[in-house]
Design a protein around this motif. Structure first.
Motif, mmCIF file in Angstrom:
data_model
loop_
_atom_site.group_PDB
_atom_site.id
_atom_site.type_symbol
_atom_site.label_atom_id
_atom_site.label_comp_id
_atom_site.label_asym_id
_atom_site.label_seq_id
_atom_site.Cartn_x
_atom_site.Cartn_y
_atom_site.Cartn_z
ATOM 1 N N GLY A 48 27.031 33.986 31.694
ATOM 2 C CA GLY A 48 28.347 32.611 32.768
ATOM 3 C C GLY A 48 29.548 33.291 33.167
ATOM 4 O O GLY A 48 29.829 34.707 32.591
ATOM 5 N N ARG A 49 30.029 33.266 34.422
ATOM 6 C CA ARG A 49 31.917 33.088 34.453
ATOM 7 C C ARG A 49 31.685 32.668 35.517
ATOM 8 O O ARG A 49 31.284 31.703 35.868
ATOM 9 C CB ARG A 49 30.700 34.684 35.640
ATOM 10 C CG ARG A 49 31.841 35.934 35.828
ATOM 11 C CD ARG A 49 31.589 37.414 36.086
ATOM 12 N NE ARG A 49 32.750 38.043 36.388
ATOM 13 C CZ ARG A 49 33.304 39.017 36.333
ATOM 14 N NH1 ARG A 49 32.278 39.462 37.542
ATOM 15 N NH2 ARG A 49 34.324 38.975 36.937
ATOM 16 N N GLY A 50 32.717 33.052 36.152
ATOM 17 C CA GLY A 50 33.831 31.599 37.008
ATOM 18 C C GLY A 50 34.022 31.920 37.640
ATOM 19 O O GLY A 50 34.395 33.716 37.688
ATOM 20 N N PHE A 51 34.625 31.667 38.832
ATOM 21 C CA PHE A 51 35.441 32.975 40.402
ATOM 22 C C PHE A 51 36.011 31.428 41.172
ATOM 23 O O PHE A 51 35.636 30.163 40.878
ATOM 24 C CB PHE A 51 33.762 33.103 40.963
ATOM 25 C CG PHE A 51 32.920 33.679 40.689
ATOM 26 C CD1 PHE A 51 32.681 34.989 40.463
ATOM 27 C CD2 PHE A 51 32.021 33.139 40.208
ATOM 28 C CE1 PHE A 51 32.292 36.083 40.181
ATOM 29 C CE2 PHE A 51 30.436 33.861 39.626
ATOM 30 C CZ PHE A 51 30.608 35.723 39.641
ATOM 31 N N LEU A 52 36.756 32.121 41.491
ATOM 32 C CA LEU A 52 37.603 31.340 42.235
ATOM 33 C C LEU A 52 36.784 31.293 43.886
ATOM 34 O O LEU A 52 36.523 31.792 44.567
ATOM 35 C CB LEU A 52 39.041 31.609 42.711
ATOM 36 C CG LEU A 52 39.956 31.462 42.008
ATOM 37 C CD1 LEU A 52 41.814 32.343 42.081
ATOM 38 C CD2 LEU A 52 40.476 30.203 40.819
ATOM 39 N N ILE A 53 37.291 29.795 44.607
ATOM 40 C CA ILE A 53 36.209 29.426 45.601
ATOM 41 C C ILE A 53 37.790 29.641 46.693
ATOM 42 O O ILE A 53 38.734 29.226 46.346
ATOM 43 C CB ILE A 53 35.894 28.287 45.912
ATOM 44 C CG1 ILE A 53 34.792 28.151 45.289
ATOM 45 C CG2 ILE A 53 35.576 28.069 47.517
ATOM 46 C CD1 ILE A 53 34.705 26.161 44.794
ATOM 47 N N VAL A 54 37.629 30.940 47.671
ATOM 48 C CA VAL A 54 39.034 31.071 48.714
ATOM 49 C C VAL A 54 38.742 30.552 50.067
ATOM 50 O O VAL A 54 37.384 30.942 50.392
ATOM 51 C CB VAL A 54 39.438 32.304 47.979
ATOM 52 C CG1 VAL A 54 40.107 33.170 49.111
ATOM 53 C CG2 VAL A 54 39.601 32.212 46.976
#
Length: 170
Positions: A48-54
């Motif tokens: 898994g991995r997380g990302f900011l929505i920009v």
């Protein structure tokens, strides 16, 4: 990180008394599938991995995927939009489509699931815009056997977790 104004749409009293807002320690705990360090470092991309929505230079949300607990070829997405001012502008839809395409093309994921509360009708509608379709399958049907006892009822319980699916052809 930033505070999430929209938390009330999926966690905590008064609407979600059985799904309390986690403490920071609970949020990061590996005991219940929390956001451990690898979500932010990328050292376990298959898990898994997380990302900011920009939008421009502003962080407007967060999206993540995880697969460690699922059958092969499936990944589960989670997403939060920072505040009401950023809802309904397509940021979430774009993030879901982009991440889904990446997972399919680069990691061979054939099926995505997302599991909001049935009562979070705005989220259910928004996920439909990104190609997710409600299913009658139980959460346990997507899980690897060793995780059924932990995650089998979904975050909101069997009767209140909406399971939405997006399938890819290849």
């Amino acid at each position: 990180m930033f505070s999430i104004e929209t938390t009330k749409c999926h966690s905590g009293p008064p609407d979600y008394p059985n799904n309390p807002i986690p403490t920071y320690e609970e949020f990061c705990s590996s005991d219940d599938g929390g956001y451990t360090e690898y979500y932010f470092t990328g050292v376990k991309p298959k898990d898994g991995r997380g990302f900011l929505i920009v939008n421009g230079k502003e962080a407007v949300g967060f999206i993540s995927y995880c697969s460690f607990h699922l059958k092969s070829g499936i990944s589960e997405l989670d997403m939060w939009i920072k505040d009401e001012a950023n809802c309904g502008k397509g940021f979430g839809t774009d993030a879901l489509v982009s991440l889904g395409n990446y997972l399919n093309e680069e990691m061979g994921i054939r099926e995505l699931i997302i599991a909001p509360s049935e009562r979070n009708t705005r989220a259910v509608r928004a996920y439909g815009k990104a190609g997710f379709v409600k299913t009658d399958k139980a959460m346990s049907e997507f899980l690897a056997d060793e995780y059924i006892s932990v995650f089998g009822e979904g975050d909101y319980g069997t009767g209140d977790t909406a399971i939405l699916v997006k399938r890819f052809n290849a």
